[in-house]
Design a protein around this motif. Structure first.
Motif, short mmCIF file in Angstrom:
data_model
loop_
_atom_site.label_atom_id
_atom_site.label_comp_id
_atom_site.label_asym_id
_atom_site.label_seq_id
_atom_site.Cartn_x
_atom_site.Cartn_y
_atom_site.Cartn_z
N VAL A 164 58.84 31.03 98.85
CA VAL A 164 57.92 30.76 99.62
C VAL A 164 58.02 31.26 101.10
CG1 VAL A 164 57.21 28.49 100.96
CG2 VAL A 164 57.47 28.32 98.44
N GLY A 165 59.42 31.41 101.43
CA GLY A 165 59.79 32.10 102.54
C GLY A 165 59.23 33.24 102.75
N LEU A 166 59.30 34.14 101.70
CA LEU A 166 58.89 35.40 101.67
C LEU A 166 57.46 35.61 101.85
CD1 LEU A 166 61.13 37.26 98.81
CD2 LEU A 166 61.21 37.49 101.28
N ALA A 167 56.50 34.55 100.94
CA ALA A 167 55.26 34.44 100.99
C ALA A 167 54.46 34.20 102.32
CB ALA A 167 54.74 33.43 100.14
N VAL A 168 55.36 33.54 103.25
CA VAL A 168 55.01 33.18 104.52
C VAL A 168 55.16 34.46 105.40
CG1 VAL A 168 55.60 32.08 106.72
CG2 VAL A 168 55.36 31.00 104.48
N ALA A 169 56.53 35.28 105.16
CA ALA A 169 56.95 36.37 106.22
C ALA A 169 56.03 37.49 105.84
CB ALA A 169 58.37 36.50 105.87
N MET A 170 55.82 37.87 104.58
CA MET A 170 55.14 39.08 104.34
C MET A 170 53.82 39.40 105.03
SD MET A 170 56.49 40.50 100.54
CE MET A 170 55.96 38.72 99.58
N PRO A 171 52.89 38.51 104.59
CA PRO A 171 51.49 38.62 105.44
C PRO A 171 51.47 38.54 106.88
CG PRO A 171 51.60 36.66 103.75
CD PRO A 171 52.94 37.36 103.88
N THR A 172 52.49 37.80 107.43
CA THR A 172 52.75 37.56 108.79
C THR A 172 53.11 38.94 109.29
OG1 THR A 172 53.24 35.28 108.68
CG2 THR A 172 53.76 36.16 110.74
N SER A 173 54.06 39.35 108.93
CA SER A 173 54.40 40.85 109.21
C SER A 173 53.32 41.89 109.13
CB SER A 173 55.37 41.30 108.26
OG SER A 173 56.15 42.65 108.91
N VAL A 174 52.58 41.90 108.13
CA VAL A 174 51.24 42.62 108.04
C VAL A 174 50.34 42.60 109.00
CG1 VAL A 174 49.54 43.67 106.45
CG2 VAL A 174 51.78 43.10 105.45
N VAL A 175 50.16 41.52 109.31
CA VAL A 175 48.99 41.16 110.16
C VAL A 175 49.62 41.46 111.75
CG1 VAL A 175 47.69 39.44 111.41
CG2 VAL A 175 47.77 39.35 108.91
N LEU A 176 50.78 41.10 111.76
CA LEU A 176 51.28 41.26 113.18
C LEU A 176 51.58 43.09 113.39
CD1 LEU A 176 52.65 40.79 115.49
CD2 LEU A 176 54.90 40.82 114.52
N SER A 177 51.87 43.71 112.55
CA SER A 177 51.75 45.18 112.62
C SER A 177 50.34 45.75 113.03
CB SER A 177 52.32 45.85 111.55
OG SER A 177 53.59 45.52 110.99
N TRP A 178 49.40 45.01 112.33
CA TRP A 178 47.97 45.72 112.42
C TRP A 178 47.54 45.11 113.95
CZ3 TRP A 178 43.35 42.69 113.45
CH2 TRP A 178 42.20 43.57 113.43
N LEU A 179 47.79 44.06 114.39
CA LEU A 179 47.41 43.63 115.55
C LEU A 179 47.99 44.51 116.67
CD1 LEU A 179 47.51 39.75 115.32
CD2 LEU A 179 45.57 41.16 115.64
N GLU A 180 49.48 44.97 116.40
CA GLU A 180 50.27 45.64 117.39
C GLU A 180 49.74 47.20 117.44
OE1 GLU A 180 54.77 43.60 117.38
OE2 GLU A 180 54.23 45.27 116.15
N ALA A 181 49.19 47.54 116.47
CA ALA A 181 48.63 48.99 116.49
C ALA A 181 47.40 49.04 117.12
CB ALA A 181 48.33 49.19 114.71
N ARG A 182 46.41 48.04 117.03
CA ARG A 182 45.28 47.81 117.91
C ARG A 182 45.74 48.07 119.21
NH1 ARG A 182 40.83 45.92 115.09
NH2 ARG A 182 39.62 46.77 116.89
N MET A 183 46.61 47.27 119.71
CA MET A 183 47.01 47.06 121.09
C MET A 183 47.56 48.52 121.75
SD MET A 183 45.91 44.36 121.98
CE MET A 183 46.38 44.72 123.86
N ASP A 184 48.37 49.22 120.72
CA ASP A 184 48.89 50.42 120.85
C ASP A 184 47.94 51.46 121.29
OD1 ASP A 184 51.53 49.47 120.96
OD2 ASP A 184 52.04 50.25 118.96
N GLY A 185 46.99 51.38 120.39
CA GLY A 185 45.66 52.44 120.60
C GLY A 185 44.88 52.18 122.05
N ASP A 186 44.83 50.74 122.30
CA ASP A 186 44.05 50.55 123.45
C ASP A 186 45.11 50.80 124.66
OD1 ASP A 186 42.01 49.64 122.06
OD2 ASP A 186 41.87 47.79 123.18
N ARG A 187 46.25 50.73 124.62
CA ARG A 187 47.08 50.97 125.84
C ARG A 187 47.24 52.63 125.91
NH1 ARG A 187 50.78 48.07 124.39
NH2 ARG A 187 50.79 46.59 126.15
N VAL A 188 47.10 53.36 124.71
CA VAL A 188 47.09 54.83 125.18
C VAL A 188 45.58 55.25 125.67
CG1 VAL A 188 46.91 57.05 123.65
CG2 VAL A 188 48.69 55.30 122.97
N LEU A 189 44.67 54.58 125.16
CA LEU A 189 43.42 54.80 125.98
C LEU A 189 43.33 54.52 127.31
CD1 LEU A 189 40.35 55.56 125.83
CD2 LEU A 189 40.19 53.11 124.99
N ALA A 190 44.02 53.49 127.71
CA ALA A 190 43.93 53.01 129.15
C ALA A 190 44.82 54.11 129.95
CB ALA A 190 44.66 51.70 129.17
#
Length: 216
Positions: A164-190
């Motif tokens: 259960v712990g891994l089932a909670v952690a893995m999708p959370t980590s994947v989504v967080l990485s995707w969100l951070e990648a979007r923000m990194d792209g916008d920061r470079v653009l700015a």
């Protein structure tokens, strides 16, 4: 319906213990945060800066009128910062601070997702250790008449918390990485946009270059 939900929660508590209940509560919290961030990113236009890029390109080539027209068409949350630079604010530190304020608002909740991604497997492992202790205690109390099913049942229930712990952690980590990648792209653009506006390669349309002095 409430009684059914209560019975399901009690069954989960009996099966996996309080650790599974805690992980379930964390999963609900994480889902709520992710849905909110997706809605927030959609509303402010994270990653959608086509008109803004066109405005920056026009400004860089010296076409100020076209740059302002594209800027007026853009719905990017970075428009106010770019407008400040176009309107004469030439302090890079001030402009970067304005941009970082907007990034900070959009990155709120990232720390929570990161904490859950790191903590959930540890909580699952903690539940497994507690379950193994209980299983071996039951095995010890059985004495000479050891039933292998007692040990096997205790082990699979204990391992359930890790799963259960891994089932909670893995999708959370994947989504967080995707969100951070979007923000990194916008920061470079700015950063690129501000540098381009403050030091454009082209000159404004209709402005003649100053004559160079003639040396004898």
């Amino acid at each position: 319906m409430i009684a059914t939900l209560r019975d399901a929660i009690l069954h989960i508590a009996d099966l996996g213990g309080p650790v599974v209940l805690l992980l379930g509560a964390l999963s609900v919290l994480v889902l709520a945060v992710i849905l909110y961030k997706l809605w927030q990113f959609t509303v402010v236009g994270v990653g959608r800066h086509k008109a803004l890029r066109q405005a920056i390109h026009a400004w860089d080539t010296g076409d100020r009128t076209t740059a302002r027209r594209y800027l007026g068409q853009s719905h990017s949350y970075l428009v106010p910062v770019v407008t400040m630079a176009i309107d004469g604010q030439n302090d890079p530190a001030r402009l970067e601070a304005e941009a970082e304020m907007r990034f900070a608002r959009l990155e709120s909740g990232f720390r929570l997702l990161e904490s859950v991604a790191q903590l959930a497997p540890l909580l699952g492992l903690f539940g497994t250790v507690l379950g193994m202790i209980s299983a071996f205690q039951a095995l010890q109390e059985a004495g000479a008449q050891v039933d292998p099913s007692i040990l096997a049942g205790g082990i699979w229930v204990a391992l359930l918390t890790t799963a259960v712990g891994l089932a909670v952690a893995m999708p959370t980590s994947v989504v967080l990485s995707w969100l951070e990648a979007r923000m990194d792209g916008d920061r470079v653009l700015a950063q690129s946009a501000l540098r381009t506006i403050l030091s454009p390669e082209g000159r404004a349309s209709g402005v003649m270059p100053a004559a160079e002095p003639v040396h004898a």
